[in-house]
Write a protein that holds these residues in place. Structure first.
Motif, PDB file in Angstrom:
ATOM      1  N   LYS A 176       0.828  -1.219   0.000  1.00  0.00           N
ATOM      2  CA  LYS A 176       0.000   0.000   0.000  1.00  0.00           C
ATOM      3  C   LYS A 176       0.858   1.264   0.000  1.00  0.00           C
ATOM      4  O   LYS A 176       0.679   2.155  -0.832  1.00  0.00           O
ATOM      5  CB  LYS A 176      -0.919   0.027   1.238  1.00  0.00           C
ATOM      6  CG  LYS A 176      -1.763  -1.202   1.431  1.00  0.00           C
ATOM      7  CD  LYS A 176      -2.627  -1.100   2.673  1.00  0.00           C
ATOM      8  CE  LYS A 176      -1.890  -1.071   4.002  1.00  0.00           C
ATOM      9  NZ  LYS A 176      -1.196  -2.336   4.338  1.00  0.00           N
ATOM     10  N   THR A 177       1.792   1.333   0.953  1.00  0.00           N
ATOM     11  CA  THR A 177       2.620   2.532   1.076  1.00  0.00           C
ATOM     12  C   THR A 177       3.464   2.726  -0.177  1.00  0.00           C
ATOM     13  O   THR A 177       3.592   3.843  -0.686  1.00  0.00           O
ATOM     14  CB  THR A 177       3.516   2.426   2.329  1.00  0.00           C
ATOM     15  OG1 THR A 177       2.669   2.459   3.476  1.00  0.00           O
ATOM     16  CG2 THR A 177       4.513   3.560   2.407  1.00  0.00           C
ATOM     17  N   THR A 178       4.024   1.639  -0.698  1.00  0.00           N
ATOM     18  CA  THR A 178       4.844   1.735  -1.904  1.00  0.00           C
ATOM     19  C   THR A 178       4.014   2.306  -3.063  1.00  0.00           C
ATOM     20  O   THR A 178       4.493   3.162  -3.816  1.00  0.00           O
ATOM     21  CB  THR A 178       5.400   0.345  -2.277  1.00  0.00           C
ATOM     22  OG1 THR A 178       6.111  -0.173  -1.150  1.00  0.00           O
ATOM     23  CG2 THR A 178       6.336   0.422  -3.462  1.00  0.00           C
ATOM     24  N   PHE A 203      -3.082  10.011   1.851  1.00  0.00           N
ATOM     25  CA  PHE A 203      -3.018   9.747   3.286  1.00  0.00           C
ATOM     26  C   PHE A 203      -2.349   8.389   3.499  1.00  0.00           C
ATOM     27  O   PHE A 203      -2.762   7.408   2.888  1.00  0.00           O
ATOM     28  CB  PHE A 203      -4.419   9.627   3.889  1.00  0.00           C
ATOM     29  CG  PHE A 203      -5.299  10.832   3.765  1.00  0.00           C
ATOM     30  CD1 PHE A 203      -5.418  11.732   4.808  1.00  0.00           C
ATOM     31  CD2 PHE A 203      -6.057  11.042   2.616  1.00  0.00           C
ATOM     32  CE1 PHE A 203      -6.268  12.823   4.724  1.00  0.00           C
ATOM     33  CE2 PHE A 203      -6.912  12.138   2.518  1.00  0.00           C
ATOM     34  CZ  PHE A 203      -7.020  13.029   3.575  1.00  0.00           C
ATOM     35  N   ASP A 204      -1.361   8.331   4.395  1.00  0.00           N
ATOM     36  CA  ASP A 204      -0.782   7.028   4.741  1.00  0.00           C
ATOM     37  C   ASP A 204      -1.050   6.728   6.213  1.00  0.00           C
ATOM     38  O   ASP A 204      -0.346   7.232   7.090  1.00  0.00           O
ATOM     39  CB  ASP A 204       0.718   7.001   4.446  1.00  0.00           C
ATOM     40  CG  ASP A 204       1.254   5.566   4.459  1.00  0.00           C
ATOM     41  OD1 ASP A 204       0.486   4.642   4.818  1.00  0.00           O
ATOM     42  OD2 ASP A 204       2.429   5.371   4.110  1.00  0.00           O
ATOM     43  N   GLU A 205      -2.064   5.923   6.476  1.00  0.00           N
ATOM     44  CA  GLU A 205      -2.451   5.531   7.835  1.00  0.00           C
ATOM     45  C   GLU A 205      -2.438   6.738   8.783  1.00  0.00           C
ATOM     46  O   GLU A 205      -1.778   6.696   9.834  1.00  0.00           O
ATOM     47  CB  GLU A 205      -1.506   4.442   8.368  1.00  0.00           C
ATOM     48  CG  GLU A 205      -1.269   3.323   7.367  1.00  0.00           C
ATOM     49  CD  GLU A 205      -1.717   1.957   7.834  1.00  0.00           C
ATOM     50  OE1 GLU A 205      -2.342   1.855   8.900  1.00  0.00           O
ATOM     51  OE2 GLU A 205      -1.463   0.992   7.094  1.00  0.00           O
ATOM     52  N   PRO A 206      -3.162   7.796   8.453  1.00  0.00           N
ATOM     53  CA  PRO A 206      -3.014   9.042   9.219  1.00  0.00           C
ATOM     54  C   PRO A 206      -3.551   8.954  10.640  1.00  0.00           C
ATOM     55  O   PRO A 206      -3.200   9.785  11.469  1.00  0.00           O
ATOM     56  CB  PRO A 206      -3.833  10.052   8.403  1.00  0.00           C
ATOM     57  CG  PRO A 206      -4.861   9.235   7.713  1.00  0.00           C
ATOM     58  CD  PRO A 206      -4.179   7.939   7.387  1.00  0.00           C
TER      59      PRO A 206
END
Ligand SMILES: Nc1ncnc2c1ncn2[C@@H]1O[C@H](COP(=O)(O)OP(=O)(O)O)[C@@H](O)[C@H]1O
Ligand SMILES: [Mg+2]
Length: 355
Positions: free
Chosen positions: A49-51, A164-167
């Motif tokens: 996901k983050t990648t 948004f990354d796991e905000p």
């Protein structure tokens, strides 16, 4: 806001580690996100996901494939040229700057006139009801407040795509729910295309127009929260989103747009999902709440677990040698069945989904 379309075409990312090992973090994904859509990338830790998000923001270079924002092919653009802004899990605010300056920072970098910078920061502070915080530094605020500043700092740039990354991962459960609602409301107000990474299924279901389920660098399914829940593409999705009973059945009749299936001797008419032939063995998904407890039920099974949960009652019964979960809503006036007693029930045909 200038909401933009986002398109991933055959995107892959291979990392090479220190020991010269190759990690295929993202494996040939295709994704088309419409302007103004709120899309969640959802999947277990390490699924890529983050990648995926970082390739869109420009912090990673894809090994293969193309990414478009609007009509523009962006793989070769530096992050600042991409019309994206990111909200991070750890807020990433400047500790020595007050809220106003934190939010103004990106605009100042763009060398905008002082009056415009001030007007835009004030507008965002007003939108987010944070005027009273303007003079505070991050250490004088709670985690939730800092995350709102971090969101304001992204929004003030008026990006075409908000990332948004796991905000909300660093916030406690109650605040997480509150912030989730706030993010959704704000996103709908400004209509910005948003891509939100999370491993929390309820967050994804509550926020998204569209959920992208990922596993091992691959997209397993893309759909609205209802589609994903009611018509999961496979057993991974069925088990990842909510609770699922996966049962065996046999195709007994093939109709125009439906099948008759046999579930342990009981016929059910169900909608067609994929193409199957007469006699095929299939797996079906039955959600625990799609099982109707009734005296006239088709099945009888011995109760292994019986738990009153307030809003619902949970049973686990032995269904032809395998555990079957049943969730009975609003149980207050119904007589409960205890462990080792038998429970009668039927499956709700309309809720059966063939995998
Ligand atoms: N810089 C890197 N070098 C090597 N492997 C990486 C790097 N970044 C991520 N990975 C690996 O790529 C996979 C996907 O990681 P990531 O995108 O962070 O997953 P997620 O955000 O879904 O938890 C994981 O196996 C992770 O260990
Ligand atoms: Mg991640």
């Amino acid at each position: 806001m200038n909401a933009k379309r986002v398109k991933f075409e055959n995107i892959s990312k291979v990392f090479v580690t220190d020991k010269n090992r190759q990690v295929k973090a993202v494996n040939n994904i295709n994704l088309d996100i419409q302007p103004g859509e709120f899309v969640c990338l959802l999947g277990p830790s390490g699924c890529g996901k983050t990648t995926t998000l970082r390739m869109l923001a420009g912090f990673e270079v894809p090994t293969d494939g193309h990414i478009f924002i609007g009509d523009e092919n962006i793989e070769r653009l530096t992050p600042d040229k991409r019309d994206t802004a990111m909200v991070f899990q750890n807020y990433a605010l400047f500790p020595h700057m007050n809220v106003f300056d934190n939010i103004a920072y990106g605009l100042k970098l763009q060398k905008l006139p002082k009056e415009e910078v001030e007007a835009r920061v004030e507008k965002i502070l007003h939108l987010m009801k944070m005027e009273e915080f303007a003079e505070r530094v991050p250490s004088q605020m709670s985690g939730g407040q800092q995350q709102r500043v971090s969101l304001a700092r992204a929004l003030v740039m008026e990006p075409g795509v908000l990332l948004f990354d796991e905000p909300l991962s660093n916030l406690d459960a109650k605040l997480r729910l509150h912030m989730r609602d706030e993010i959704r409301k704000l996103q709908q107000e400004v209509g910005i295309t948003s891509i939100y990474v999370t491993h929390d299924q309820s967050e994804a279901m509550g926020l998204s127009d569209k959920v992208v389920i990922m596993k091992d660098g691959v997209i397993e399914q893309v759909g609205s929260p209802t589609e994903i829940y009611q018509k999961p593409a496979n057993s991974f999705v069925a088990n990842f989103i909510g609770r699922a009973n996966i049962l065996e059945a046999v195709i007994k009749e093939v109709g125009e747009d439906g099948y008759t299936i046999d579930v342990h001797g009981v016929p059910y008419s169900v909608e067609k999902s994929k193409e199957y032939q007469l006699g095929d063995k299939v797996e079906i998904v039955v959600r625990p709440e799609a099982i109707e407890v009734s005296e006239e039920g088709n099945f009888t099974a011995k109760v292994g677990k019986s738990m009153f949960m307030g809003a619902h009652h949970e049973y686990e019964v032995n269904f032809f040698g395998k555990p079957l979960e049943i969730s009975l809503n609003n149980p207050k006036n119904k007589s409960m069945v205890a462990v080792d007693e038998s429970l009668r029930f039927s499956l709700d045909a309309a809720s059966i989904h063939i995998l």
